[in-house]
Design a protein around this motif. Structure first.
Motif, PDB file in Angstrom:
ATOM      1  N   MET A 173      -1.791  -6.494   4.924  1.00 20.86           N
ATOM      2  CA  MET A 173      -2.524  -5.442   4.212  1.00 20.86           C
ATOM      3  C   MET A 173      -1.758  -5.133   2.939  1.00 20.86           C
ATOM      4  O   MET A 173      -0.536  -4.959   2.979  1.00 20.86           O
ATOM      5  N   ILE A 174      -2.462  -5.061   1.836  1.00 17.72           N
ATOM      6  CA  ILE A 174      -1.868  -4.640   0.568  1.00 17.72           C
ATOM      7  C   ILE A 174      -2.564  -3.340   0.182  1.00 17.72           C
ATOM      8  O   ILE A 174      -3.776  -3.307  -0.006  1.00 17.72           O
ATOM      9  N   THR A 175      -1.781  -2.258   0.105  1.00 15.15           N
ATOM     10  CA  THR A 175      -2.327  -0.946  -0.253  1.00 15.15           C
ATOM     11  C   THR A 175      -1.983  -0.653  -1.701  1.00 15.15           C
ATOM     12  O   THR A 175      -0.825  -0.751  -2.100  1.00 15.15           O
ATOM     13  N   ILE A 176      -2.998  -0.310  -2.471  1.00 11.38           N
ATOM     14  CA  ILE A 176      -2.830   0.062  -3.881  1.00 11.38           C
ATOM     15  C   ILE A 176      -3.154   1.544  -4.010  1.00 11.38           C
ATOM     16  O   ILE A 176      -4.205   1.999  -3.553  1.00 11.38           O
ATOM     17  N   SER A 177      -2.236   2.303  -4.615  1.00 11.30           N
ATOM     18  CA  SER A 177      -2.440   3.738  -4.852  1.00 11.30           C
ATOM     19  C   SER A 177      -2.320   3.991  -6.348  1.00 11.30           C
ATOM     20  O   SER A 177      -1.359   3.542  -6.976  1.00 11.30           O
ATOM     21  N   CYS A 219      -6.403   7.841  -6.160  1.00  9.48           N
ATOM     22  CA  CYS A 219      -7.164   6.989  -5.250  1.00  9.48           C
ATOM     23  C   CYS A 219      -6.239   5.951  -4.620  1.00  9.48           C
ATOM     24  O   CYS A 219      -5.202   5.597  -5.171  1.00  9.48           O
ATOM     25  N   SER A 220      -6.642   5.492  -3.451  1.00 11.30           N
ATOM     26  CA  SER A 220      -5.841   4.532  -2.706  1.00 11.30           C
ATOM     27  C   SER A 220      -6.771   3.704  -1.831  1.00 11.30           C
ATOM     28  O   SER A 220      -7.761   4.228  -1.312  1.00 11.30           O
ATOM     29  N   HIS A 221      -6.445   2.433  -1.680  1.00 18.87           N
ATOM     30  CA  HIS A 221      -7.245   1.569  -0.810  1.00 18.87           C
ATOM     31  C   HIS A 221      -6.350   0.477  -0.232  1.00 18.87           C
ATOM     32  O   HIS A 221      -5.504  -0.064  -0.930  1.00 18.87           O
ATOM     33  N   ALA A 222      -6.565   0.171   1.046  1.00 17.03           N
ATOM     34  CA  ALA A 222      -5.833  -0.901   1.728  1.00 17.03           C
ATOM     35  C   ALA A 222      -6.737  -2.124   1.799  1.00 17.03           C
ATOM     36  O   ALA A 222      -7.817  -2.073   2.388  1.00 17.03           O
ATOM     37  N   ILE A 281      -2.458  -7.523  -8.667  1.00 15.43           N
ATOM     38  CA  ILE A 281      -3.120  -6.224  -8.702  1.00 15.43           C
ATOM     39  C   ILE A 281      -3.861  -6.093 -10.032  1.00 15.43           C
ATOM     40  O   ILE A 281      -3.299  -6.366 -11.094  1.00 15.43           O
ATOM     41  N   TYR A 282      -5.103  -5.657  -9.953  1.00 20.70           N
ATOM     42  CA  TYR A 282      -5.985  -5.580 -11.117  1.00 20.70           C
ATOM     43  C   TYR A 282      -6.567  -4.176 -11.231  1.00 20.70           C
ATOM     44  O   TYR A 282      -7.032  -3.612 -10.240  1.00 20.70           O
ATOM     45  N   GLY A 288       0.850   4.051 -10.733  1.00 25.95           N
ATOM     46  CA  GLY A 288       0.727   4.022  -9.283  1.00 25.95           C
ATOM     47  C   GLY A 288       1.736   3.122  -8.636  1.00 25.95           C
ATOM     48  O   GLY A 288       2.816   2.868  -9.167  1.00 25.95           O
ATOM     49  N   GLY A 289       1.343   2.601  -7.475  1.00 27.34           N
ATOM     50  CA  GLY A 289       2.233   1.734  -6.733  1.00 27.34           C
ATOM     51  C   GLY A 289       1.469   0.890  -5.742  1.00 27.34           C
ATOM     52  O   GLY A 289       0.248   1.007  -5.596  1.00 27.34           O
ATOM     53  N   TYR A 290       2.213   0.029  -5.059  1.00 29.38           N
ATOM     54  CA  TYR A 290       1.614  -0.835  -4.048  1.00 29.38           C
ATOM     55  C   TYR A 290       2.568  -0.950  -2.877  1.00 29.38           C
ATOM     56  O   TYR A 290       3.758  -0.684  -2.978  1.00 29.38           O
ATOM     57  N   LEU A 291       2.005  -1.345  -1.741  1.00 30.17           N
ATOM     58  CA  LEU A 291       2.779  -1.491  -0.518  1.00 30.17           C
ATOM     59  C   LEU A 291       2.154  -2.604   0.316  1.00 30.17           C
ATOM     60  O   LEU A 291       0.939  -2.694   0.399  1.00 30.17           O
ATOM     61  N   TYR A 292       2.988  -3.452   0.892  1.00 28.49           N
ATOM     62  CA  TYR A 292       2.499  -4.415   1.860  1.00 28.49           C
ATOM     63  C   TYR A 292       3.553  -4.609   2.912  1.00 28.49           C
ATOM     64  O   TYR A 292       4.724  -4.300   2.716  1.00 28.49           O
TER      65      TYR A 292
END
Length: 165
Positions: A98-102, A132-135, A146-147, A160-164
């Motif tokens: 899962m890659i979460t973008i916030s 906003c955030s989405h996984a 990331i786009y 923002g940031g990202y997490l995986y």
């Protein structure tokens, strides 16, 4: 119309004209004092997928120079004009993940299209504004980017940031 009976401290309307009448001003005053509680409703964001065509937008930032080994990071703050986009990070995934973008978008009410450029060149995205955030679930090994695209009519600042895992 008059009030004719009590229910939990409130009166209800009755079509018969009894002894106790209430004025329109009294009703409006009571209505103005009424407090309504609204529950937060979680809305599932619809994911879209299409072939990514970089010629349709102006990419003003492309931070794809290196493969990043860590599982999270910050996205460099970018100012995006109308129809401008930014591409961040090469995220190397070895399998299902899962890659979460916030994101934080300013002004808050402006909308973006954001998501992942997949290893096969497709763009998976959702729409968002404000905070906003989405996984995004990814099912195969490869390099993901990331786009973020500004789809509003005025300039925005996005960070923002990202997490995986």
């Amino acid at each position: 119309m008059v009030w004719n009976s009590r229910i939990s401290g409130c009166r209800r309307w009755s079509p018969d004209f009894g002894k106790k009448a209430i004025s329109k001003a009294g009703y409006e005053s009571l209505f103005a004092q009424t407090k309504v509680e609204v529950e937060d409703v979680v809305v599932e964001e619809t994911e879209y997928e299409e072939n990514f065509d970089a010629s349709k937008v102006t990419i003003v930032y492309d931070g794809n120079e290196e493969q990043l080994p860590q599982g999270n990071g910050d996205l460099t703050e970018q100012k995006l004009g109308k129809s401008e986009a930014a591409v961040w990070e090469n995220i190397r995934i070895s399998g299902q993940n899962m890659i979460t973008i916030s994101l934080s978008i300013n002004p808050f009410e402006n909308e973006v299209r954001y998501g992942l450029i997949m290893p096969d060149g497709k763009l998976r995205y959702v729409y968002g504004s404000g905070m906003c955030s989405h996984a995004f679930e990814v099912g195969s090994a490869g390099t993901y980017k990331i786009y973020v695209e500004n789809i509003s009519s005025s300039s925005i600042t996005v960070s923002g940031g990202y997490l995986y895992n």
